[in-house]
Design a protein around this motif. Structure first.
Motif, PDB file in Angstrom:
ATOM      1  N   HIS A 342      -4.308 -15.550   1.091  1.00 25.26           N
ATOM      2  CA  HIS A 342      -4.668 -14.750   2.256  1.00 25.26           C
ATOM      3  C   HIS A 342      -3.601 -14.785   3.359  1.00 25.26           C
ATOM      4  CE1 HIS A 342      -7.438 -13.005   5.287  1.00 25.26           C
ATOM      5  NE2 HIS A 342      -6.847 -13.855   6.112  1.00 25.26           N
ATOM      6  N   ASN A 343      -3.212 -15.980   3.772  1.00 31.03           N
ATOM      7  CA  ASN A 343      -2.280 -16.087   4.899  1.00 31.03           C
ATOM      8  C   ASN A 343      -0.855 -15.683   4.550  1.00 31.03           C
ATOM      9  OD1 ASN A 343      -4.254 -16.969   6.691  1.00 31.03           O
ATOM     10  ND2 ASN A 343      -3.914 -19.124   6.215  1.00 31.03           N
ATOM     11  N   GLU A 344      -0.569 -15.504   3.283  1.00 32.14           N
ATOM     12  CA  GLU A 344       0.765 -15.085   2.852  1.00 32.14           C
ATOM     13  C   GLU A 344       0.805 -13.603   2.497  1.00 32.14           C
ATOM     14  OE1 GLU A 344       2.155 -17.690  -0.251  1.00 32.14           O
ATOM     15  OE2 GLU A 344       1.241 -19.442   0.692  1.00 32.14           O
ATOM     16  N   ALA A 345      -0.352 -12.926   2.596  1.00 30.52           N
ATOM     17  CA  ALA A 345      -0.445 -11.544   2.142  1.00 30.52           C
ATOM     18  C   ALA A 345      -0.189 -10.531   3.246  1.00 30.52           C
ATOM     19  CB  ALA A 345      -1.825 -11.289   1.527  1.00 30.52           C
ATOM     20  N   ARG A 346      -0.066 -10.972   4.477  1.00 29.46           N
ATOM     21  CA  ARG A 346       0.063 -10.021   5.582  1.00 29.46           C
ATOM     22  C   ARG A 346       1.336  -9.168   5.451  1.00 29.46           C
ATOM     23  NH1 ARG A 346      -2.482 -11.322  10.477  1.00 29.46           N
ATOM     24  NH2 ARG A 346      -0.519 -11.107  11.622  1.00 29.46           N
ATOM     25  N   GLU A 347       2.447  -9.798   5.092  1.00 30.69           N
ATOM     26  CA  GLU A 347       3.699  -9.037   4.993  1.00 30.69           C
ATOM     27  C   GLU A 347       3.636  -7.996   3.871  1.00 30.69           C
ATOM     28  OE1 GLU A 347       7.065  -8.306   7.159  1.00 30.69           O
ATOM     29  OE2 GLU A 347       5.536  -9.847   7.501  1.00 30.69           O
ATOM     30  N   PRO A 348       3.116  -8.326   2.673  1.00 38.34           N
ATOM     31  CA  PRO A 348       2.974  -7.278   1.650  1.00 38.34           C
ATOM     32  C   PRO A 348       2.072  -6.126   2.103  1.00 38.34           C
ATOM     33  CG  PRO A 348       2.813  -9.426   0.631  1.00 38.34           C
ATOM     34  CD  PRO A 348       2.849  -9.667   2.101  1.00 38.34           C
ATOM     35  N   VAL A 349       1.001  -6.437   2.861  1.00 39.69           N
ATOM     36  CA  VAL A 349       0.131  -5.370   3.375  1.00 39.69           C
ATOM     37  C   VAL A 349       0.902  -4.496   4.358  1.00 39.69           C
ATOM     38  CG1 VAL A 349      -1.925  -4.881   4.751  1.00 39.69           C
ATOM     39  CG2 VAL A 349      -1.985  -6.673   3.003  1.00 39.69           C
ATOM     40  N   ILE A 350       1.674  -5.130   5.245  1.00 40.45           N
ATOM     41  CA  ILE A 350       2.472  -4.357   6.211  1.00 40.45           C
ATOM     42  C   ILE A 350       3.498  -3.492   5.462  1.00 40.45           C
ATOM     43  CG2 ILE A 350       4.208  -4.562   8.027  1.00 40.45           C
ATOM     44  CD1 ILE A 350       2.665  -6.989   9.060  1.00 40.45           C
ATOM     45  N   ASP A 351       4.153  -4.072   4.449  1.00 41.83           N
ATOM     46  CA  ASP A 351       5.134  -3.304   3.676  1.00 41.83           C
ATOM     47  C   ASP A 351       4.491  -2.059   3.074  1.00 41.83           C
ATOM     48  OD1 ASP A 351       7.074  -5.150   4.269  1.00 41.83           O
ATOM     49  OD2 ASP A 351       6.918  -6.223   2.346  1.00 41.83           O
ATOM     50  N   GLU A 352       3.274  -2.227   2.543  1.00 45.62           N
ATOM     51  CA  GLU A 352       2.586  -1.094   1.924  1.00 45.62           C
ATOM     52  C   GLU A 352       2.216  -0.048   2.979  1.00 45.62           C
ATOM     53  OE1 GLU A 352       1.141   1.078  -1.312  1.00 45.62           O
ATOM     54  OE2 GLU A 352       2.399  -0.730  -1.204  1.00 45.62           O
ATOM     55  N   LEU A 353       1.749  -0.482   4.130  1.00 43.12           N
ATOM     56  CA  LEU A 353       1.414   0.461   5.201  1.00 43.12           C
ATOM     57  C   LEU A 353       2.658   1.206   5.681  1.00 43.12           C
ATOM     58  CD1 LEU A 353      -1.107  -1.642   7.327  1.00 43.12           C
ATOM     59  CD2 LEU A 353      -1.607   0.513   6.151  1.00 43.12           C
ATOM     60  N   VAL A 354       3.773   0.488   5.821  1.00 42.81           N
ATOM     61  CA  VAL A 354       5.027   1.135   6.224  1.00 42.81           C
ATOM     62  C   VAL A 354       5.417   2.209   5.214  1.00 42.81           C
ATOM     63  CG1 VAL A 354       7.513   0.768   6.490  1.00 42.81           C
ATOM     64  CG2 VAL A 354       5.903  -0.788   7.600  1.00 42.81           C
ATOM     65  N   ALA A 355       5.287   1.875   3.921  1.00 48.95           N
ATOM     66  CA  ALA A 355       5.638   2.850   2.887  1.00 48.95           C
ATOM     67  C   ALA A 355       4.744   4.089   2.967  1.00 48.95           C
ATOM     68  CB  ALA A 355       5.537   2.203   1.511  1.00 48.95           C
ATOM     69  N   ILE A 356       3.442   3.874   3.187  1.00 49.95           N
ATOM     70  CA  ILE A 356       2.508   4.995   3.274  1.00 49.95           C
ATOM     71  C   ILE A 356       2.850   5.891   4.459  1.00 49.95           C
ATOM     72  CG2 ILE A 356       0.095   5.598   3.729  1.00 49.95           C
ATOM     73  CD1 ILE A 356      -0.687   3.056   2.160  1.00 49.95           C
ATOM     74  N   LEU A 357       3.076   5.290   5.618  1.00 46.61           N
ATOM     75  CA  LEU A 357       3.281   6.060   6.840  1.00 46.61           C
ATOM     76  C   LEU A 357       4.650   6.731   6.872  1.00 46.61           C
ATOM     77  CD1 LEU A 357       1.604   3.704   9.462  1.00 46.61           C
ATOM     78  CD2 LEU A 357       0.643   5.721   8.337  1.00 46.61           C
ATOM     79  N   THR A 358       5.677   6.045   6.377  1.00 41.98           N
ATOM     80  CA  THR A 358       7.007   6.679   6.385  1.00 41.98           C
ATOM     81  C   THR A 358       7.061   7.843   5.410  1.00 41.98           C
ATOM     82  OG1 THR A 358       7.761   4.992   4.797  1.00 41.98           O
ATOM     83  CG2 THR A 358       8.255   4.617   7.125  1.00 41.98           C
ATOM     84  N   ASP A 359       6.363   7.731   4.300  1.00 36.87           N
ATOM     85  CA  ASP A 359       6.317   8.867   3.372  1.00 36.87           C
ATOM     86  C   ASP A 359       5.619  10.062   4.003  1.00 36.87           C
ATOM     87  OD1 ASP A 359       7.627   7.486   1.436  1.00 36.87           O
ATOM     88  OD2 ASP A 359       5.860   6.997   0.232  1.00 36.87           O
ATOM     89  N   ARG A 360       4.588   9.777   4.797  1.00 33.70           N
ATOM     90  CA  ARG A 360       3.778  10.862   5.352  1.00 33.70           C
ATOM     91  C   ARG A 360       4.398  11.439   6.626  1.00 33.70           C
ATOM     92  NH1 ARG A 360      -1.823   8.748   6.326  1.00 33.70           N
ATOM     93  NH2 ARG A 360      -1.858   8.811   4.049  1.00 33.70           N
TER      94      ARG A 360
END
Length: 698
Positions: A342-360
């Motif tokens: 859990h505490n190590e997953a924040r950066e992968p979640v942020i990376d995924e959100l960045v990818a979603i938003l930059t694509d859009r």
């Protein structure tokens, strides 16, 4: 000087025809040892002087230093008494000397065969029923570097030549009554066939070693550890190594010399308490019903549900840096954290959100990250293991949500006025939470490391650019052209100065785990070990009859429920430690509550009857002991503080230990039912010579 120092009573064994061959071989061993000690010392000095380097180079250098140091210490510790004994082949007549380590002479000739090698197996495994190709076998008893006794066993008529008046196993049996010390004595030279077969069993799956008191379970566990590290390349220290788990600190202190004496100094040992920071101060759970609830795998699963409560994606759209993040976007990004603590997953979640938003939106990722990190702090908060478990014991609704199978009465029983007053039953849950949550500082260190790498690369790029600009004679194919390459610039990054996390070595993972006195482990405690052993390769050592809280099922059922598979059972039934006089009184104690208890058969008598006396006689009994040798323990007398040669222990802390004299004080006060009977049985069977039972009333 002769390697033999046989007492006058063994003059027959000192005949030249019997020991001259050994004398010559020991002389050759001595010469080889002197050469090896000089060579190892020089190589160790050279390794220590060499540059440590970085990365894998530094690790290799440190491991070589440890390897050389370990072998050097072992050779210095034992010298000639590295040799355990010899065996003679029934067909060829060749004599093979077996040692703690392998040793060759200057020409490569084999002087000692490592006890763990297949070639040495007959030395331990041969019996009269199965000689394993041997004509004879000789074992030595060493005292301060000289042979003070030896005994021969002959397996064929031709093997009689060149042996003393044969005493077969009698000398070995007599040696079992030798006085004990504060450390487990060296027993490698007297490993028996039934024990050796278990020591050499493969490491795949789970091997259960079941045996009653005195059968050598601990001996098997320790020697099996050394054997597996030697024979199984999957278990080497680079592959995870081996963890040895004992029942309590006095036990670990008692066996602490054994593995180093076998040349293995890299094995970590601990108790279950040591696996979590809260273990040192945790008390016993006073309510047995609460202890049972906390020790179940259902409660371990409740920890997973407690964490998942904080991993539910926002159900409504949000705005981050002026951009809309839909509920589906959150759900998709949270999916990127699957399998990550859990505490190590924040950066992968942020990376995924960045990818979603930059694509859009074709946004700049650097502009998005600060706002996304702030939004994620609310949607995916950092969690602390102690806080998580404390919430379960103080917020009934939260516990009900995470453990829906609990009844209202059970939920109420688990609530605590001080939810952080940790007990032993809490430790597996804290451990499960800590593993599930992971490292709270991982994100911060990752950012610092990335920043440090970027800074080094920028600095190195500036230096390279200056070198290129200042070199007017480069033909485009030399050093300057090499400096243009990006992969070379990456190599120049100094990883030694980058920030690294301090790791707890007990978190694993380990390639193999050995656990002694395993009959006491609860289902939840087994999960602590399985979290550290993904291979499910374990050696499980215990005695169902010594389980304080009962052990009515089979090992197979217990371990299968805990999550293990590929389970094999090996049994030990011969009691080498406890005299028959003691076992005659101890056996009825345990069979009164466990009729099918695996009570082992003693192979020796001490000649000393069990003494029954009054508590007032304690000082007199200990005074008589003080006039002789050996160790003693008083069990069940808290007011007795102990002395240099006499310890004072509870029945539980005496488990796994052995003493020449055991004094039980009011054993009836140990309790009723199975726990009381087990405590009495365990306490009685710690004796290697004599048992004294003192009572306050006639």
């Amino acid at each position: 000087m002769s390697a033999f120092a046989l007492p006058d009573g063994l003059a027959a064994k000192a005949a030249p025809a019997l020991i001259d061959a050994d004398e010559r071989h020991f002389a050759a061993i001595g010469d080889a040892l002197r050469r090896q000690l000089d060579d190892l010392s020089a190589r160790l000095d050279e390794a220590r002087r060499s540059a440590a380097g970085k990365g894998r180079q530094a690790v290799d250098r440190d491991q070589e230093v440890r390897r050389l140091s370990t072998r050097l210490r072992t050779l210095r510790r034992y010298r000639l008494d590295l040799c355990l004994g010899r065996m003679v082949d029934a067909v060829t007549g060749d004599t093979v000397y077996v040692g703690r380590l392998g040793l060759t002479d200057g020409d490569g000739g084999r002087l000692l065969t490592d006890w763990r090698s297949p070639a040495a197996e007959p030395f331990f495994g041969a019996t009269h029923a199965n000689p394993m190709g041997l004509a004879s076998r000789r074992r030595y008893r060493w005292t301060r570097g000289r042979v003070t006794d030896y005994w021969d066993e002959v397996f064929t008529p031709d093997g009689l030549a060149g042996h003393a008046a044969l005493d077969d196993q009698s000398a070995f049996i007599a040696s079992l009554g030798d006085t004990r010390t504060a450390r487990m004595r060296d027993v490698l030279g007297t490993i028996q066939a039934d024990q050796d077969a278990i020591i050499r069993a493969g490491s795949a799956g789970t091997l259960v070693v079941d045996g009653g008191p005195g059968t050598g379970k601990t001996v098997v566990a320790l020697h099996r550890t050394a054997y597996l590290l030697y024979s199984d390349p999957r278990l080497g220290h680079r592959r995870g190594g081996v963890l040895f788990v004992g029942p309590h600190e006095p036990y670990l202190a008692y066996v602490s010399d054994v593995l180093p004496s076998l040349g293995e100094e890299g094995v970590l040992s601990c108790t279950l308490r040591d696996l979590v920071p809260e273990g040192a101060d945790a008390g016993e759970e006073k309510d047995p019903a609460v202890a049972r609830l906390k020790s179940s795998t259902d409660m371990v699963r409740a920890v997973e549900a407690a964490v998942r409560f904080y991993e539910e994606p926002p159900a409504a759209a949000t705005t981050v840096e002026g951009l809309r993040v839909s509920a589906d976007d959150w759900a998709e990004a949270f999916g990127a954290a699957a399998g990550i603590p859990h505490n190590e997953a924040r950066e992968p979640v942020i990376d995924e959100l960045v990818a979603i938003l930059t694509d859009r939106y074709d946004a700049d990722p650097a502009d998005l990250r600060p706002g996304l990190r702030a939004a994620l702090h609310r949607a995916w908060p950092m969690l602390d293991a102690a806080d998580l478990i404390a919430d379960l014991w103080s917020v009934p609704a939260y516990l009900r949500r995470c453990a829906p199978r609990l009844s209202p009465a059970e939920i109420a029983a688990l609530q605590r006025a001080d939810p952080r007053a940790w007990t032993v039953a809490d430790l597996p849950l804290l451990d499960a939470a800590r593993h599930r949550l992971g490292d709270a500082g991982a994100d911060r260190r990752r950012r610092h490391r990335n920043a440090a790498v970027a800074a080094q690369r920028a600095g190195m790029a500036a230096v390279v650019d200056d070198l290129i600009a200042s070199n007017v004679h480069d033909d485009g194919e030399g050093l300057m052209q090499m400096l243009v390459q990006q992969d070379l610039r990456d190599v120049l990054v100094d990883e030694a100065v980058l920030p690294e996390a301090e790791t707890d070595r007990l978190t694993g993972p380990f390639a193999h785990i050995v656990v002694d006195e395993a009959q006491e482990l609860t289902d939840a405690e087994w999960q602590m070990l399985l979290l550290r052993c993904p291979s499910r390769s374990l050696t499980v050592v215990g005695d169902r009859a010594q389980a304080r809280h009962g052990f009515t099922e089979s090992w197979q059922d217990r371990l299968t429920r805990a999550g293990l598979d590929r389970i094999e059972l090996a049994s030990l039934s011969i009691n080498y430690r406890t005299p028959s006089e003691v076992m005659a009184e101890a056996a009825p104690v345990i069979r009164a509550v466990l009729p099918d208890a695996n009570v082992p058969r003693s192979v020796r008598d001490s000649g000393l009857p069990v003494v029954h006396a009054r508590v007032e006689d304690l000082d007199l009994i200990l005074a008589r002991h003080a006039a002789g040798e050996g160790t003693a323990v008083v069990i069940g007398h808290p007011a007795f503080t102990g002395s240099a040669r006499v310890r004072s222990l509870t029945p539980e802390l005496a488990k796994g230990l052995e003493f020449d004299l055991v004094v039980l004080v009011d054993p009836a006060s140990f309790g009723d039912g199975v726990p009381g009977a087990v405590d009495r049985y365990v306490a009685m069977t710690r004796a290697t010579r004599q048992l004294v039972v003192l009572t306050s009333h006639p």
